[in-house]
Structures are given as structure tokens and as C-alpha cells.
Design a protein around this motif. Structure first.
Motif, PDB file in Angstrom:
ATOM      1  N   PHE A  89       0.835  -1.202   0.000  1.00 11.83           N
ATOM      2  CA  PHE A  89       0.000   0.000   0.000  1.00 11.83           C
ATOM      3  C   PHE A  89       0.873   1.256   0.000  1.00 11.83           C
ATOM      4  N   LEU A  91       1.652   2.060  -3.262  1.00 14.99           N
ATOM      5  CA  LEU A  91       0.425   2.082  -4.061  1.00 14.99           C
ATOM      6  C   LEU A  91       0.384   0.974  -5.108  1.00 14.99           C
ATOM      7  N   ILE A 124      -1.129  -1.680  -4.117  1.00 18.97           N
ATOM      8  CA  ILE A 124      -2.556  -1.918  -3.846  1.00 18.97           C
ATOM      9  C   ILE A 124      -3.116  -0.606  -3.302  1.00 18.97           C
ATOM     10  N   PHE A 125      -4.450  -0.496  -3.267  1.00 20.19           N
ATOM     11  CA  PHE A 125      -5.060   0.771  -2.898  1.00 20.19           C
ATOM     12  C   PHE A 125      -5.788   0.692  -1.552  1.00 20.19           C
ATOM     13  N   LEU A 126      -6.177   1.846  -1.082  1.00 21.79           N
ATOM     14  CA  LEU A 126      -6.814   1.959   0.235  1.00 21.79           C
ATOM     15  C   LEU A 126      -7.934   0.933   0.497  1.00 21.79           C
ATOM     16  N   PRO A 127      -8.901   0.759  -0.415  1.00 21.51           N
ATOM     17  CA  PRO A 127      -9.976  -0.185  -0.104  1.00 21.51           C
ATOM     18  C   PRO A 127      -9.450  -1.605   0.111  1.00 21.51           C
ATOM     19  N   MET A 183      -7.828  -1.922   3.481  1.00 21.94           N
ATOM     20  CA  MET A 183      -8.901  -1.800   4.455  1.00 21.94           C
ATOM     21  C   MET A 183      -9.624  -3.147   4.624  1.00 21.94           C
ATOM     22  N   GLU A 230      -9.339  14.975   6.133  1.00 25.33           N
ATOM     23  CA  GLU A 230      -9.364  13.766   6.947  1.00 25.33           C
ATOM     24  C   GLU A 230      -8.607  12.592   6.334  1.00 25.33           C
ATOM     25  N   ILE A 231      -8.112  12.768   5.123  1.00 26.09           N
ATOM     26  CA  ILE A 231      -7.565  11.604   4.416  1.00 26.09           C
ATOM     27  C   ILE A 231      -6.329  11.048   5.113  1.00 26.09           C
ATOM     28  N   TYR A 253     -13.203  14.435  12.201  1.00 26.29           N
ATOM     29  CA  TYR A 253     -12.510  15.686  11.929  1.00 26.29           C
ATOM     30  C   TYR A 253     -13.218  16.832  12.626  1.00 26.29           C
ATOM     31  N   GLU A 280     -21.298   6.919   9.041  1.00 24.59           N
ATOM     32  CA  GLU A 280     -20.263   7.440   8.145  1.00 24.59           C
ATOM     33  C   GLU A 280     -19.174   6.400   7.861  1.00 24.59           C
ATOM     34  N   PRO A 322     -16.652   2.203   2.555  1.00 18.84           N
ATOM     35  CA  PRO A 322     -16.377   0.788   2.310  1.00 18.84           C
ATOM     36  C   PRO A 322     -17.582  -0.035   1.885  1.00 18.84           C
ATOM     37  N   TYR A 335     -17.416   2.211  -2.476  1.00 18.17           N
ATOM     38  CA  TYR A 335     -16.410   1.380  -3.147  1.00 18.17           C
ATOM     39  C   TYR A 335     -16.992   0.156  -3.869  1.00 18.17           C
ATOM     40  N   THR A 361     -22.306  14.495   6.310  1.00 16.84           N
ATOM     41  CA  THR A 361     -21.666  13.995   7.530  1.00 16.84           C
ATOM     42  C   THR A 361     -22.260  14.613   8.792  1.00 16.84           C
ATOM     43  N   LEU A 367     -16.097  16.568   0.519  1.00 11.29           N
ATOM     44  CA  LEU A 367     -15.188  15.781   1.340  1.00 11.29           C
ATOM     45  C   LEU A 367     -14.977  14.458   0.606  1.00 11.29           C
ATOM     46  N   THR A 368     -13.751  14.042   0.562  1.00 10.36           N
ATOM     47  CA  THR A 368     -13.407  12.904  -0.275  1.00 10.36           C
ATOM     48  C   THR A 368     -13.852  11.599   0.376  1.00 10.36           C
ATOM     49  N   LYS A 397     -18.800  13.115  -0.090  1.00 12.41           N
ATOM     50  CA  LYS A 397     -19.385  13.528   1.182  1.00 12.41           C
ATOM     51  C   LYS A 397     -19.451  15.052   1.265  1.00 12.41           C
ATOM     52  N   ILE A 451      -9.306  10.874  -5.375  1.00 12.72           N
ATOM     53  CA  ILE A 451      -7.952  10.456  -5.005  1.00 12.72           C
ATOM     54  C   ILE A 451      -7.580   9.088  -5.557  1.00 12.72           C
ATOM     55  N   TYR A 452      -6.574   9.108  -6.425  1.00 13.05           N
ATOM     56  CA  TYR A 452      -5.997   7.871  -6.950  1.00 13.05           C
ATOM     57  C   TYR A 452      -5.260   7.162  -5.816  1.00 13.05           C
ATOM     58  N   GLY A 453      -5.589   5.898  -5.601  1.00 13.59           N
ATOM     59  CA  GLY A 453      -4.941   5.156  -4.516  1.00 13.59           C
ATOM     60  C   GLY A 453      -5.790   5.145  -3.258  1.00 13.59           C
ATOM     61  N   GLY A 454      -6.750   6.074  -3.183  1.00 15.24           N
ATOM     62  CA  GLY A 454      -7.667   6.119  -2.039  1.00 15.24           C
ATOM     63  C   GLY A 454      -8.914   5.307  -2.364  1.00 15.24           C
ATOM     64  N   TRP A 455     -10.076   5.862  -2.007  1.00 10.75           N
ATOM     65  CA  TRP A 455     -11.308   5.099  -2.197  1.00 10.75           C
ATOM     66  C   TRP A 455     -11.670   4.890  -3.655  1.00 10.75           C
ATOM     67  N   GLY A 487      -9.634   3.740  -5.758  1.00  8.27           N
ATOM     68  CA  GLY A 487      -8.781   2.676  -6.279  1.00  8.27           C
ATOM     69  C   GLY A 487      -7.818   3.242  -7.296  1.00  8.27           C
ATOM     70  N   PHE A 506      -5.924  13.560  -7.724  1.00  4.65           N
ATOM     71  CA  PHE A 506      -4.486  13.496  -7.396  1.00  4.65           C
ATOM     72  C   PHE A 506      -4.047  12.154  -6.826  1.00  4.65           C
ATOM     73  N   LEU A 508      -2.396   9.743  -4.238  1.00  2.00           N
ATOM     74  CA  LEU A 508      -2.414   9.749  -2.777  1.00  2.00           C
ATOM     75  C   LEU A 508      -1.032  10.014  -2.162  1.00  2.00           C
TER      76      LEU A 508
END
Ligand code: B12
Lengths: 211, 460
Positions: free
Chosen positions: A50, A53, A55-58, A61, A101-102, A123, B22, B27, B31, B77, B232-233, B236, B262-266, B268, B298, B300
């Protein structure tokens, strides 16, 4: 059906299947502590993937959830054999006024998957809330994230309130977030600064040792 | 007409919609839906082609984005409820959306209109450093941007201090900082003789109160200007954000919706980032009544979008939006490198090139991972916008752009993780005159020459 399969299921985030298999392995007489050790190593590898990157966040998780699922199954047996080591209890949140919050979410995830118990306050969190929640949880760490110079004073405020309440030495105060620095941590008297989430699991226990 | 006529119903839904914790929203709802849609619509990232030409995939990205928004909704939220919209409402909003607006006032007014893929009309160019600066450079930097010939709109630098006081989020210093911000910006525009230039302001406002404090048609943000409302990413919102879009509409200025998938975040990988970006344009339109969407997807880890895994979703999202809607949307560049480095100039060129040929307007340029005070200048924005104008005028195709993008990437891609930080504004600009230093300008010209040899016919 083997430990290897369990590893694979956790890695793929298949919580339900992993739980079933863990149950079965227990019945087959596999040492629960050994299972946890292997899975913790897997989790560390997943963490590395991770961080790059690959693999990704989901995915990390889901993997973390599967690990938690298995730990829940194994816990009663672990307690019998001395219990699973909890590396520390943490309350974490983003300081007042700040909606970024990320970064905080990533730190939380990395800590959880590395054996910490974490309470996430979200947050825009009032300084006093950090402290009350830490007291309620009997936390070892109060960790705050700030993404704006304009909200960084919130991190100082947490320490000031702890001092005013005469309980500064009950908690290790950790700070992070893009505009923060070691210099800022020194200035406000925080116990630890982490520039990246990935360094957190190693750095947190180190400050606890000198508690 | 924007879709603000729906505002009251939307606000209601933020209170009455489906309840969800939330923690579960991303998840368990966002996603899995995104993952399913990537598969259903066979969206596949192609690293060889940072500027893809697959029309049918672009249309599928649009479809997937539509369904993502419809099936996931937008989470509040504060109320812990989901704002959901129906197909009919999305269709209606798309029908009602205008494909062009005149922004700014008087002789400084400009037309911003929908662009097609490979459009020969140049993009609308909003310039912004996207960062904070020392109070002592703030006005100079506003002026320096306004000196840029291709600037159609300005989003000025952000203040951290106001008359010696650190701005504290949500406090009275924030309100003062916001007023100082807009006055510096307007004063610079007046002094320069472009008094009614279109502005997107003020970035110093962290709260709804800060924005509301500067709504004044005489001395503040005017009705011919725009303001942003963030998300909110990912997917949200919060009451403080909904307050903004309602206020902007009631005040009568333009609204822009600010989102960075966000690439790499939720999201994917690149596929999810493309789909989410397009869905955000629908969210901006339907929920916030936005007249334009300002997107900054962007990475991550790098907080940049000039590497191929981000150029591809930018290109895909642009084509999806362009081919299937008449909306307006700006592509906000985020570079790894800092000012006065060759790498930054190459990054902005690649970003502007790919964005322009795929139907976007430009918003250039956040430098140095959008992280460090004083580290952005108008000169990188100038190069991006010159590239944008050139490739539109020369009717560059996506194939040609793809080839040039690959050549540019070859020159900087491997340095994404350890990009040079370059200089601060005052080190590469004459602050008093608000002009680039000779050395800085030399570097600009050198890299421009290099890029021109790759096949970009600069106009001057
Ligand atoms: C994404 C983003 C947003 C999104 C946030 C979405 C969300 N829900 O989080 C949106 C669009 C909503 C947003 C809004 C705003 N933003 Co903003 N945003 C950013 C941006 C581009 C990236 C932040 C990010 O997510 N990075 C990725 C994560 C993974 O990195 P990270 O947070 O640094 O976390 C890592 C480490 O720092 C560390 N870490 C973080 N926290 C902690 C805590 C602990 C305890 C530990 C151990 C470690 C740790 O671990 C993480 C992983 O390694 C930054 C620029 C930047 N480069 O930081 C600006 C930035 C933070 N934003 C900024 C501004 C000004 C704003 C707005 C005021 C804009 C506006 N006018 O509306 C609003 C503020 C709203 C508010 N009241 O908070 C400024 C702040 C300037 C300042 N005064 O310091 C920045 C710095 C941009 C800039 N250069 O000007 N923003």
C-alpha cells in the motif's frame, strides 16, 4: 486447508471465509498464536504494498477487516495462552476547524492493522474532546492531525489543556499532517511527530517505552 | 440557468434521506458500487496511452459515473444521511445547464463555453498558485498573475497571516484575512487596468462565514466572480459546505464545485479515478447548482496529477464529459516539482496538453505537491496556458498529444517521488515589480523551445 490458505484469504480481504477457516484450523490444533504471528507478517507486507500504491486503500482496508475478523475468533484462545499483544491504545482525530481527513484515516488504518486499538474521533474535533475521549478509553496516545497552519494551534491547545488539568504525563501526544514538523512538535512539547503514516507503527511504541 | 431551483429539496434530503453510519459509507456503499461499475462497463486503464482515444470507453465512463452518483448518492456527515437523486433529476439538470456563461465584467468580461474533444477554440484559462504565501508577497503575487496575458480568471494565493496575526481557523482573524485577500486581489486588478477580471475567491475562507463576509459587490467578491464549494473525499458533504452553495446562489455570483478524486484512495486506480471525477461534475451540477466544475484528481502519495496514472483518468474524464454533456469543467494541474525547475515546466506542459485536447478548460498550476508556502509562480501557469492555446489552434489530435505526452513523461516520470523543490516566489520573481527574474525567464524559454521541437506550435 492450511495456514497458507488463511493468509491468502486475509490478504484478499475475504473476511467470512477467513473466519470459517480460522475456526477450522483451531479445531485441527494449529497454535492460535502462530496464526496471529503469520497474519501479522502478512499484514506488514500488505502495508508495504500500500505504501508503494501497488494496492489501494480499499484493499488494505478489507484486508485489515479480515484480520480483525480472524483475531476475534482467535481471541478467546489467545487469552488462554497469554493473550495477543496490544501495542497501544490511541485516540485520533483532526483538530478543530479542519476538514482534511484523508491523512488521519490512513494513519488510523495503518495503526489498526499493526496491533493498535484506535478510537477515531473524526474531523473538526474540539481539543477537549480529544482529552475526554482519551480519559474514557484509558488511551496511551492522543494523536492529532492538522492540515492547515490555521488549525495547527489546536494541537498546542490539546497539550495546554492537558497541562491545565494536571494530566500531561498520562498520555503521549503525537502530531502529524502536512504543515506540521519536528520543529513544531518540539515547540509545543509534543512527544512524537510522524511525517508519514508508515513510520507510525514503529515510532509509537518507541515513545511508550520511555513513559 | 443553473439547477439552484432544487436547493431546498436537496437540503431537505440531507435531513430526511437514508441513514448510514459514516464509517460504512465508503467501504460498504461507495467502493463496492464503483468496483461493480468498473467491471460492468469494462473500463480498463492503459498505461501506454496517457491520452487515450477510445470514444466508446469515454462514453462508458460517463454511463458508469451517472450510475455511481445515482446509486451511491452524496453523504451529509452532519445529518448522517444520504442525499439521493433520480435519473429524471439528473436529466433535467443536464438539460437546464447552460453551455456558456459570460464571467467577469465590462471590458474584462470573458466567455466560458463548453469545449469539444480536439476543439480548435482555446481553453478558458484560470490561473492560480493554489497555495499560501507570506503576507508580504500576497499583493505582488496577485499582480504577477494578472500580468499574464492569457489569464481569463484569477484565483489568488491564500493568506496565513493578517496584519501580523496568525489566521486561526473559524476565528475573527479568518474573517479579516478573507477581506484582506479579496481587497489585495481587486486592488492589483485595478492598478493593472483589468479591474473587472473574473475572480474565483477567496481561498483564505475555511468556513462558510469567511465566504459570506466577502460577498460585496462594491469592494468584495462581485456577482461577476465565482466561489468554490468543496466536497469531502469521496462523495461527502457537510452543512458548512451546503451553506456555501446556497449562499452563493442567493448572493448571485457563480458557483464552482471543487473536487479532487484520489488515486490510490477510495477510488482505487485510474479507472475509478476517471469515473469518480465525472460523477463529481454531476454532483456539482445537481447538488450545488454549480456553473462549472473544478477538478483536481491526485495521487495519494505524491499529491500530484502529472504522472501517467493520473493523466489517463484526466483524459478519459474530459472526453466523457465533453462527448456526453454541455457542462463546463476545469482541469487543475498539480505538479511534483517546484518553481524554476525544468521538471515543473515539463509537467505543466503535459498536463495542459492532455487536458486541452480532451475537452477541458485549464486551471494552472499547483506546484511542489501543493504543499509548501510561496512555492508556485505565474510562469508555470503561463507555459501551461500557452500550450493550451497552441494545441487548440493547431487542431492537435489526441494521437499527436499522446505521443508528445509520452515524450514529456520520459523526461520526468521517474522523478515523481523525489522531485526537486525549486525556488520560492521571491527567489525567482522580482517582488516589487511582480515580474519573473531573467534567470527564471531564460529557463522558461529553454524548456518552451524544447517542447516546441516536440511538435507544439506556440503562437508567439
Ligand atoms: C485534498 C485537499 C482538500 C480537500 C479535503 C478532502 C478531505 N475530506 O480530506 C478539500 C477540497 C475539502 C479541501 C478543502 C480546503 N482546503 Co485543502 N487541501 C487538500 C490537499 C490538496 C491534499 C491533502 C491530502 O489529503 N493529502 C494526502 C494525505 C494522505 O496526506 P497528509 O494529509 O499530509 O497525511 C500524511 C502525513 O501528513 C501523515 N499524517 C497526517 N496526519 C497525521 C496525524 C498523525 C497523528 C500522524 C502520526 C501522521 C499524520 O500521514 C499521512 C499519510 O502518510 C492539501 C495540499 C497538501 N499537499 O497537503 C490542501 C490544503 C491542506 N488545503 C488548503 C486549504 C486552504 C483548503 C481550504 C481552505 C480551501 C477553501 N478555500 O475552501 C479548504 C478548507 C476546509 C477546511 N475547513 O478544512 C491548504 C491549507 C493552507 C494552510 N493554511 O496551511 C493546503 C495546504 C493547500 C495549499 N497549499 O494551500 N482541501
Amino acid at each position: 486447508m492450511s495456514l497458507e490458505n488463511l493468509n491468502k484469504l486475509v490478504k484478499e480481504g475475504e473476511t467470512e471465509d477467513a473466519k470459517v477457516l480460522a475456526q477450522q484450523l483451531l479445531q485441527d490444533g494449529i497454535d492460535p498464536l502462530k496464526m496471529i504471528e503469520t497474519l501479522t507478517q502478512t499484514m506488514a507486507r500488505v502495508g508495504d504494498l500500500f505504501a508503494k500504491l501497488e494496492i489501494f486503500l480499499p484493499e488494505i482496508m478489507l484486508c485489515g477487516e479480515a484480520l480483525t475478523g480472524v483475531v476475534d475468533i482467535l481471541s478467546p484462545y489467545l487469552d488462554a495462552s497469554g493473550g495477543r499483544e496490544i501495542k497501544g491504545k490511541v485516540v485520533i482525530g483532526v483538530v478543530k476547524g479542519d476538514l482534511h481527513e484523508i491523512g488521519k484515516n490512513i494513519v488510523k488504518l495503518i495503526l489498526e492493522t499493526n496491533g493498535f486499538v484506535v478510537k477515531d474521533l473524526g474531523y473538526d474535533v474540539d481539543s477537549l474532546t480529544f482529552i475526554k475521549e482519551a480519559e474514557a478509553m484509558k488511551a496511551d496516545f492522543i494523536a492529532s492531525s492538522s492540515l492547515m497552519t490555521t488549525t495547527m494551534p489546536g494541537q498546542l491547545e490539546i497539550i495546554e489543556i492537558l497541562k491545565s488539568k494536571g494530566i500531561r504525563d498520562q498520555f503521549k501526544v503525537v502530531i502529524g499532517g502536512a504543515p506540521t514538523s519536528q520543529e513544531w512538535a518540539d515547540k509545543i512539547g509534543a512527544d512524537l511527530y510522524c511525517a508519514h503514516a508508515k513510520s507510525a507503527p514503529e515510532k509509537f511504541p518507541a515513545v511508550l517505552d520511555n513513559k | 440557468m443553473s439547477t439552484v431551483y432544487r436547493h431546498w429539496e436537496i437540503i431537505d434530503r440531507a435531513k430526511t434521506g437514508k441513514f448510514m453510519d459514516e464509517e460504512d459509507f465508503l467501504p460498504k456503499r461507495f467502493y463496492p458500487t464503483l468496483k461493480k461499475l468498473i467491471k460492468k462497463y469494462e473500463i480498463k486503464y492503459d498505461p501506454q496511452n496517457p491520452c487515450p482515444t477510445d470514444d466508446s470507453m469515454a462514453d462508458r465512463v460517463w454511463q458508469a459515473a451517472w450510475e455511481l452518483f445515482r446509486d451511491v448518492g452524496y453523504y451529509n456527515t452532519d445529518s448522517h444521511r444520504i442525499i439521493e437523486v433520480a435519473d429524471e433529476e439528473i436529466k433535467e439538470a443536464l438539460y437546464m445547464a447552460k453551455d456558456q456563461y459570460i464571467v467577469g465584467g465590462g471590458k474584462d468580461a470573458c466567455l466560458m463555453k463548453h469545449r469539444s474533444v480536439e476543439d480548435p477554440e482555446p481553453p478558458f484559462c484560470i490561473m492560480s498558485p493554489d497555495i499560501t504565501v507570506d503576507e508580504k508577497y500576497h499583493q505582488s503575487m496577485c499582480m504577477a498573475y494578472l500580468k499574464e496575458p492569457l489569464l481569463d480568471g484569477l484565483c489568488g494565493p491564500i493568506l496565513e497571516e493578517t496584519f501580523g496575526h496568525l489566521i486561526e481557523s473559524g476565528g475573527p482573524t479568518e474573517i479579516s484575512g478573507c477581506i484582506q485577500h479579496i481587497q489585495n486581489q481587486k486592488m492589483a486588478a485595478r492598478l493593472l487596468g483589468r479591474p473587472d477580471t473574473f475572480m474565483v475567491a477567496v481561498g483564505t475562507a475555511e468556513h462558510d462565514a469567511g465566504q459570506i463576509a466577502v460577498s460585496n459587490n462594491e469592494w468584495g467578491v462581485q456577482k461577476t466572480d465565482a466561489r468554490l464549494v468543496g466536497s469531502l473525499t469521496e462523495f461527502k458533504t457537510a452543512d458548512t459546505l451546503l451553506n456555501r452553495s446556497l449562499h452563493y446562489a442567493q448572493y448571485g455570483c457563480f458557483t464552482g464545485s471543487l473536487t479532487g478524486a484520489i488515486y490510490g484512495g477510495w477510488c482505487g486506480g485510474s479507472e475509478g479515478t476517471a469515473i469518480t471525477t465525472v460523477a463529481y461534475s454531476l454532483i456539482g451540477l445537481v447538488i450545488h447548482g454549480a456553473m462549472f466544475n473544478q477538478h483536481f484528481p491526485f495521487h495519494l502519495n505524491y499529491v500530484s496529477n502529472t504522472t501517467r496514472e493520473l493523466l489517463w483518468p484526466i483524459a478519459m474524464a474530459g472526453q466523457a464529459l465533453s462527448r456526453n454533456s454541455k457542462l463546463l469543467y476545469t482541469s487543475n494541474g498539480f505538479a511534483n516539482a517546484g518553481p524554476m525547475t525544468e521538471m515543473l515546466f515539463r509537467e505543466v506542459a503535459a498536463h495542459a496538453l492532455v487536458s486541452t485536447v480532451t475537452g477541458w478548460h485549464l486551471w494552472e498550476m499547483a506546484s511542489t505537491r501543493n504543499k509548501y508556502r510561496n512555492r508556485a509562480t505565474p510562469l508555470e501557469a503561463r507555459l501551461g496556458c500557452e500550450v493550451g492555446h497552441a494545441v487548440a489552434r493547431q487542431k492537435m489530435t489526441r494521437e499527436q498529444a499522446n505521443e508528445i505526452a509520452n515524450r514529456l513523461l520520459a523526461k520526468y516520470e521517474d522523478r515523481a517521488a523525489d522531485a526537486p523543490m525549486g525556488s520560492e516566489y521571491h527567489e525567482c520573481y522580482d517582488v516589487a515589480k511582480a515580474l519573473p527574474t531573467v534567470e527564471h525567464l531564460d529557463m522558461f524559454r529553454r524548456v518552451k523551445d524544447e517542447i516546441s521541437q516536440m511538435g507544439i506550435d506556440f503562437l508567439y
